[in-house]
Design a protein around this motif. Structure first.
Motif, PDB file in Angstrom:
ATOM      1  N   THR A  12       1.084  -1.312   0.480  1.00 21.19           N
ATOM      2  CA  THR A  12       0.251   0.015   0.143  1.00 21.19           C
ATOM      3  C   THR A  12       0.370   1.202   0.197  1.00 21.19           C
ATOM      4  O   THR A  12       1.596   1.685   0.797  1.00 21.19           O
ATOM      5  N   VAL A  13       0.762   1.825  -0.783  1.00 23.52           N
ATOM      6  CA  VAL A  13       1.085   3.359  -0.785  1.00 23.52           C
ATOM      7  C   VAL A  13       0.375   4.672  -0.631  1.00 23.52           C
ATOM      8  O   VAL A  13      -0.689   4.229  -1.016  1.00 23.52           O
ATOM      9  N   SER A  14       1.191   6.028  -0.933  1.00 23.53           N
ATOM     10  CA  SER A  14       0.174   6.815  -0.363  1.00 23.53           C
ATOM     11  C   SER A  14       1.090   7.737  -1.357  1.00 23.53           C
ATOM     12  O   SER A  14       1.728   7.614  -0.480  1.00 23.53           O
ATOM     13  N   MET A  15       0.717   8.951  -1.831  1.00 24.35           N
ATOM     14  CA  MET A  15       1.592   9.902  -2.282  1.00 24.35           C
ATOM     15  C   MET A  15       0.043  10.637  -2.868  1.00 24.35           C
ATOM     16  O   MET A  15      -0.318  11.045  -2.565  1.00 24.35           O
ATOM     17  N   SER A  16       1.516  12.005  -2.829  1.00 24.53           N
ATOM     18  CA  SER A  16       0.585  12.973  -3.548  1.00 24.53           C
ATOM     19  C   SER A  16       0.619  13.194  -5.293  1.00 24.53           C
ATOM     20  O   SER A  16       1.814  13.077  -5.554  1.00 24.53           O
ATOM     21  N   VAL A  17      -0.314  13.227  -5.721  1.00 26.46           N
ATOM     22  CA  VAL A  17      -0.098  13.695  -7.122  1.00 26.46           C
ATOM     23  C   VAL A  17      -1.711  14.941  -7.461  1.00 26.46           C
ATOM     24  O   VAL A  17      -2.050  14.608  -7.509  1.00 26.46           O
ATOM     25  N   ASN A  18      -0.595  15.650  -8.266  1.00 28.06           N
ATOM     26  CA  ASN A  18      -1.127  16.329  -8.893  1.00 28.06           C
ATOM     27  C   ASN A  18      -1.347  17.249  -7.378  1.00 28.06           C
ATOM     28  O   ASN A  18      -2.598  17.695  -7.914  1.00 28.06           O
ATOM     29  N   GLY A  19      -1.555  17.411  -6.686  1.00 26.40           N
ATOM     30  CA  GLY A  19      -1.691  17.742  -5.294  1.00 26.40           C
ATOM     31  C   GLY A  19      -2.411  17.287  -4.683  1.00 26.40           C
ATOM     32  O   GLY A  19      -3.042  17.640  -3.469  1.00 26.40           O
ATOM     33  N   GLY A  20      -3.538  16.342  -4.661  1.00 25.94           N
ATOM     34  CA  GLY A  20      -4.256  15.051  -4.080  1.00 25.94           C
ATOM     35  C   GLY A  20      -3.208  14.255  -3.598  1.00 25.94           C
ATOM     36  O   GLY A  20      -3.173  13.809  -4.518  1.00 25.94           O
ATOM     37  N   PRO A  21      -3.866  13.952  -2.434  1.00 26.09           N
ATOM     38  CA  PRO A  21      -3.868  12.508  -2.100  1.00 26.09           C
ATOM     39  C   PRO A  21      -4.204  11.479  -2.568  1.00 26.09           C
ATOM     40  O   PRO A  21      -5.055  11.380  -2.746  1.00 26.09           O
ATOM     41  N   VAL A  22      -3.438  10.500  -2.839  1.00 32.93           N
ATOM     42  CA  VAL A  22      -4.064   9.278  -3.269  1.00 32.93           C
ATOM     43  C   VAL A  22      -3.269   8.033  -2.643  1.00 32.93           C
ATOM     44  O   VAL A  22      -1.511   7.906  -2.190  1.00 32.93           O
ATOM     45  N   GLU A  23      -3.974   7.205  -1.928  1.00 34.45           N
ATOM     46  CA  GLU A  23      -3.417   5.431  -1.436  1.00 34.45           C
ATOM     47  C   GLU A  23      -4.170   5.053  -2.231  1.00 34.45           C
ATOM     48  O   GLU A  23      -5.595   4.369  -2.545  1.00 34.45           O
ATOM     49  N   ARG A  24      -3.564   3.691  -2.137  1.00 38.68           N
ATOM     50  CA  ARG A  24      -3.744   2.646  -3.479  1.00 38.68           C
ATOM     51  C   ARG A  24      -3.052   1.425  -2.623  1.00 38.68           C
ATOM     52  O   ARG A  24      -1.168   1.639  -2.582  1.00 38.68           O
ATOM     53  N   THR A  25      -3.576   0.517  -2.909  1.00 40.07           N
ATOM     54  CA  THR A  25      -2.400  -1.359  -3.135  1.00 40.07           C
ATOM     55  C   THR A  25      -1.776  -1.445  -4.009  1.00 40.07           C
ATOM     56  O   THR A  25      -2.957  -1.316  -5.215  1.00 40.07           O
ATOM     57  N   VAL A  26      -0.545  -1.717  -4.631  1.00 37.61           N
ATOM     58  CA  VAL A  26      -0.408  -1.574  -6.036  1.00 37.61           C
ATOM     59  C   VAL A  26       0.180  -3.241  -5.681  1.00 37.61           C
ATOM     60  O   VAL A  26       1.250  -3.492  -4.798  1.00 37.61           O
ATOM     61  N   ASP A  27       1.103  -3.632  -6.555  1.00 38.78           N
ATOM     62  CA  ASP A  27       1.745  -4.712  -7.057  1.00 38.78           C
ATOM     63  C   ASP A  27       2.939  -4.405  -7.078  1.00 38.78           C
ATOM     64  O   ASP A  27       3.224  -3.244  -7.699  1.00 38.78           O
ATOM     65  N   SER A  28       4.048  -4.437  -6.540  1.00 41.05           N
ATOM     66  CA  SER A  28       5.160  -4.067  -6.463  1.00 41.05           C
ATOM     67  C   SER A  28       5.855  -4.343  -7.425  1.00 41.05           C
ATOM     68  O   SER A  28       6.585  -3.037  -7.445  1.00 41.05           O
ATOM     69  N   ARG A  29       5.812  -4.743  -8.527  1.00 40.79           N
ATOM     70  CA  ARG A  29       6.193  -4.454  -9.728  1.00 40.79           C
ATOM     71  C   ARG A  29       6.290  -3.720 -10.590  1.00 40.79           C
ATOM     72  O   ARG A  29       6.068  -3.479 -11.547  1.00 40.79           O
ATOM     73  N   ARG A  30       4.679  -2.738  -9.909  1.00 37.00           N
ATOM     74  CA  ARG A  30       3.896  -2.001 -10.980  1.00 37.00           C
ATOM     75  C   ARG A  30       5.012  -1.017 -11.754  1.00 37.00           C
ATOM     76  O   ARG A  30       5.499   0.089 -10.238  1.00 37.00           O
ATOM     77  N   LEU A  31       5.113   0.064 -12.036  1.00 42.72           N
ATOM     78  CA  LEU A  31       5.780   1.008 -12.382  1.00 42.72           C
ATOM     79  C   LEU A  31       4.917   1.869 -12.149  1.00 42.72           C
ATOM     80  O   LEU A  31       4.020   1.954 -12.425  1.00 42.72           O
ATOM     81  N   LEU A  32       6.069   3.519 -12.295  1.00 42.29           N
ATOM     82  CA  LEU A  32       5.491   4.259 -12.014  1.00 42.29           C
ATOM     83  C   LEU A  32       4.196   4.986 -13.020  1.00 42.29           C
ATOM     84  O   LEU A  32       3.390   5.182 -12.305  1.00 42.29           O
ATOM     85  N   ALA A  33       4.724   4.763 -14.141  1.00 40.86           N
ATOM     86  CA  ALA A  33       4.219   5.092 -14.740  1.00 40.86           C
ATOM     87  C   ALA A  33       2.728   4.831 -15.736  1.00 40.86           C
ATOM     88  O   ALA A  33       1.873   5.232 -15.512  1.00 40.86           O
ATOM     89  N   ASP A  34       2.647   3.035 -15.376  1.00 39.37           N
ATOM     90  CA  ASP A  34       1.321   2.587 -15.670  1.00 39.37           C
ATOM     91  C   ASP A  34       0.653   2.970 -14.600  1.00 39.37           C
ATOM     92  O   ASP A  34      -0.377   2.575 -14.574  1.00 39.37           O
ATOM     93  N   PHE A  35       1.207   2.373 -13.652  1.00 32.78           N
ATOM     94  CA  PHE A  35       0.203   3.275 -12.129  1.00 32.78           C
ATOM     95  C   PHE A  35      -0.859   4.609 -11.768  1.00 32.78           C
ATOM     96  O   PHE A  35      -2.024   4.779 -12.205  1.00 32.78           O
ATOM     97  N   LEU A  36       0.132   5.323 -12.820  1.00 32.03           N
ATOM     98  CA  LEU A  36      -0.755   6.462 -13.389  1.00 32.03           C
ATOM     99  C   LEU A  36      -1.558   6.417 -14.264  1.00 32.03           C
ATOM    100  O   LEU A  36      -2.497   7.367 -14.469  1.00 32.03           O
ATOM    101  N   ARG A  37      -0.827   5.849 -15.208  1.00 33.82           N
ATOM    102  CA  ARG A  37      -2.176   6.143 -16.509  1.00 33.82           C
ATOM    103  C   ARG A  37      -2.701   4.258 -16.041  1.00 33.82           C
ATOM    104  O   ARG A  37      -4.133   4.936 -16.716  1.00 33.82           O
ATOM    105  N   GLU A  38      -2.773   3.373 -15.953  1.00 38.13           N
ATOM    106  CA  GLU A  38      -3.712   2.508 -15.995  1.00 38.13           C
ATOM    107  C   GLU A  38      -4.449   2.684 -14.695  1.00 38.13           C
ATOM    108  O   GLU A  38      -6.038   2.219 -14.370  1.00 38.13           O
ATOM    109  N   ASP A  39      -3.992   2.807 -13.054  1.00 36.87           N
ATOM    110  CA  ASP A  39      -4.514   2.900 -11.949  1.00 36.87           C
ATOM    111  C   ASP A  39      -5.670   4.156 -11.893  1.00 36.87           C
ATOM    112  O   ASP A  39      -6.847   4.027 -11.129  1.00 36.87           O
ATOM    113  N   LEU A  40      -4.969   5.413 -11.902  1.00 38.98           N
ATOM    114  CA  LEU A  40      -5.155   6.809 -11.812  1.00 38.98           C
ATOM    115  C   LEU A  40      -5.509   7.883 -12.675  1.00 38.98           C
ATOM    116  O   LEU A  40      -6.288   8.525 -13.104  1.00 38.98           O
ATOM    117  N   GLY A  41      -5.650   6.536 -14.593  1.00 42.10           N
ATOM    118  CA  GLY A  41      -6.198   7.211 -15.732  1.00 42.10           C
ATOM    119  C   GLY A  41      -5.231   8.689 -15.946  1.00 42.10           C
ATOM    120  O   GLY A  41      -6.149   9.076 -17.040  1.00 42.10           O
TER     121      GLY A  41
END
Ligand code: FES
Ligand code: FES
Lengths: 168, 302
Positions: A12-41
């Motif tokens: 489970t990770v929490s970070m700020s994305v473009n100023g807003g808080p985001v908390e998600r559980t992700v695969d360890s192998r998830r690349l940041l780019a894919d996380f943003l594109r696929e999980d956050l749209g």
């Protein structure tokens, strides 16, 4: 003493994305780019080569430009992430974006988010002349413009002399 | 490899694309924790710092570790300091941090001169100095800088700490003296004080891996003769190479164009050139190495 952390394949990770808080559980192998594109749209971050060469996936982590195709989402835990969506005003364009538009800094636009984020994360005073600007831009590939328009856009956005370094 | 093909054929938010193989990930906060994890998982684990070399390998599935131990949050490894004439750089210190450090530039100008050649800005933001050295890519600048400066690697396992001089650290392409249960925790660069330094390379695009390069250090005596000199090549053979024969030849002499000719010829003749790829064959690399050494020495003597 806290227990030694156990290696896990979902985290489970929490970070700020473009100023807003985001908390998600992700695969360890998830690349940041894919996380943003696929999980956050957030599809403004583009993927070209997916191994750290083309710069299309450049975004800011804690204000500094990184390649998000070779960074894991779990490594951004606790960080501030800024994508091209985060630098785009609700209406119109920001000054760097406007300069790209005015100076033919893009054609197909695929590489553009990466260039914009590299420039947003750069400190203009570190790049006092055309040569150093080109050096900075060398980490981003563009297959359309031939780069001249991009360099012109940077000059315009950074208030540089428009003729500096230009061939007659 | 065209993973993007699949992206185009399906709507977003379905069956996510994956590049790296599955692995488990841990982010220890102390060196003891990191070493403990490495002792436990040994061969199956890889140490992850900036990830600028390792994650591309994962994306290509050329590396398939079961466990990744991320050391970037280990407080003890974030140290950078100059002490007793030595620049100490912990394993979690990024290249960009060192590149921007005036203290580092004063102590080891060769290192800070080499850093802008390491990848691009976006890589140096995350990439670490120690990580590049531990990865030991034959074309990388920093292993050659470590060789030229006679840097010392501080290596730890859960049971032992040892130091390895650069001359004994690099075995060949991507191969070093590090054992599977060891972490390169710190690199110590002796301060090069008043010596001149130079890094020259040729690469297809600025920031790309070098086809060939040379890193050097030269200290001139008040009379203008070369008192001390160190030269190392990268991209030419499987590991960074010190050019001891050329160094000895330069010592005690004034740098003249005749001497530059000799240094160039000697380098081309003695370089162990065995790197070959689509960009250049070994013979070309040896010849270019000679020219690069000439340029480096010329620059340092100017
Ligand atoms: S997609 Fe990340 S560098 Fe090309
Ligand atoms: S505008 Fe098409 S790749 Fe740059």
């Amino acid at each position: 003493m806290r227990p030694v952390p156990r290696p896990a394949d979902r985290i489970t990770v929490s970070m700020s994305v473009n100023g807003g808080p985001v908390e998600r559980t992700v695969d360890s192998r998830r690349l940041l780019a894919d996380f943003l594109r696929e999980d956050l749209g957030l599809t403004g971050t583009h993927l070209g080569c997916e191994h750290g060469v083309c710069g299309a996936c450049t975004l800011l982590v804690d204000g500094r430009p990184v390649r998000s195709c070779i960074m894991l989402a779990v490594q951004a835990d606790g960080c501030e992430v800024t994508t091209v969506e985060g630098i785009t005003p609700r209406e119109g364009l920001n000054p760097i974006q406007q300069a790209f538009k005015d100076h033919h800094g893009l054609q197909c636009g695929f590489c553009t988010p990466g260039f914009l984020m590299t420039l947003t994360g750069a400190e203009p005073s570190e790049y006092p002349d055309d040569e150093s600007i080109r050096e900075l831009l060398a980490g981003n590939l563009c297959r359309c413009t031939g780069y001249e328009g991009i360099v012109e856009a940077v000059r315009a956005a950074w208030g540089r002399d428009e003729r500096e370094g230009r061939r007659p | 490899m065209t993973p993007n093909m699949h992206n185009r054929l399906r709507p977003p938010h379905e069956a996510p694309t994956v590049k790296p193989p599955r692995f488990r990930y841990a982010r220890p906060e102390t060196l003891d924790e990191a070493l403990h994890l490495l002792a436990e998982h040994g061969d199956e684990a890889r140490v992850l710092a900036g990830g600028q070399s390792l994650i591309p390998l994962l994306n290509f599935r050329l590396a398939r570790p079961e466990v990744l131990i991320d050391i970037t949050m280990v407080e003890e490894l974030r140290l950078m300091a100059v002490e007793n004439g030595t620049l100490r750089i912990g394993a979690a210190v990024t290249q960009r941090t060192v590149e921007r450090s005036e203290e580092a530039a004063r102590a080891c100008p060769l290192l800070t001169k080499a850093l802008p050649f390491v990848g691009h800005l976006q890589n140096r933001t995350r990439g670490t100095v120690a990580g590049s050295i531990a990865h030991a890519d034959p074309a990388a600048e920093l292993p050659a800088v470590a060789a030229a400066l006679d840097a010392v690697m501080v290596v730890r396992s859960s049971s032992v700490e040892r130091t390895v001089p650069a001359g004994e650290f690099f075995f060949g392409p991507f191969t070093t003296a590090l054992e599977p249960d060891e972490i390169l925790v710190e690199v110590r660069f002796p301060s090069s004080g008043g010596a001149r330094s130079s890094v020259v390379e040729i690469s297809p695009r600025s920031g790309d891996f070098a086809i060939a390069g040379a890193a050097g250090l030269l200290l001139a005596s008040p009379g203008g003769r070369t008192a001390e000199c160190a030269l190392a090549l990268f991209g030419v053979g499987g590991a960074p190479q010190r050019l001891t024969e050329v160094e000895d030849h330069l010592k005690g002499r004034r740098v003249t164009s005749g001497l530059l000719d000799e240094a160039e010829e000697m380098t081309a003749r003695t370089a162990l050139a065995d790197s070959e790829d689509i960009h250049a064959d070994a013979a070309y690399r040896a010849r270019v190495a000679g020219v690069l050494v000439r340029r480096a020495v010329e620059e340092m003597a100017a």
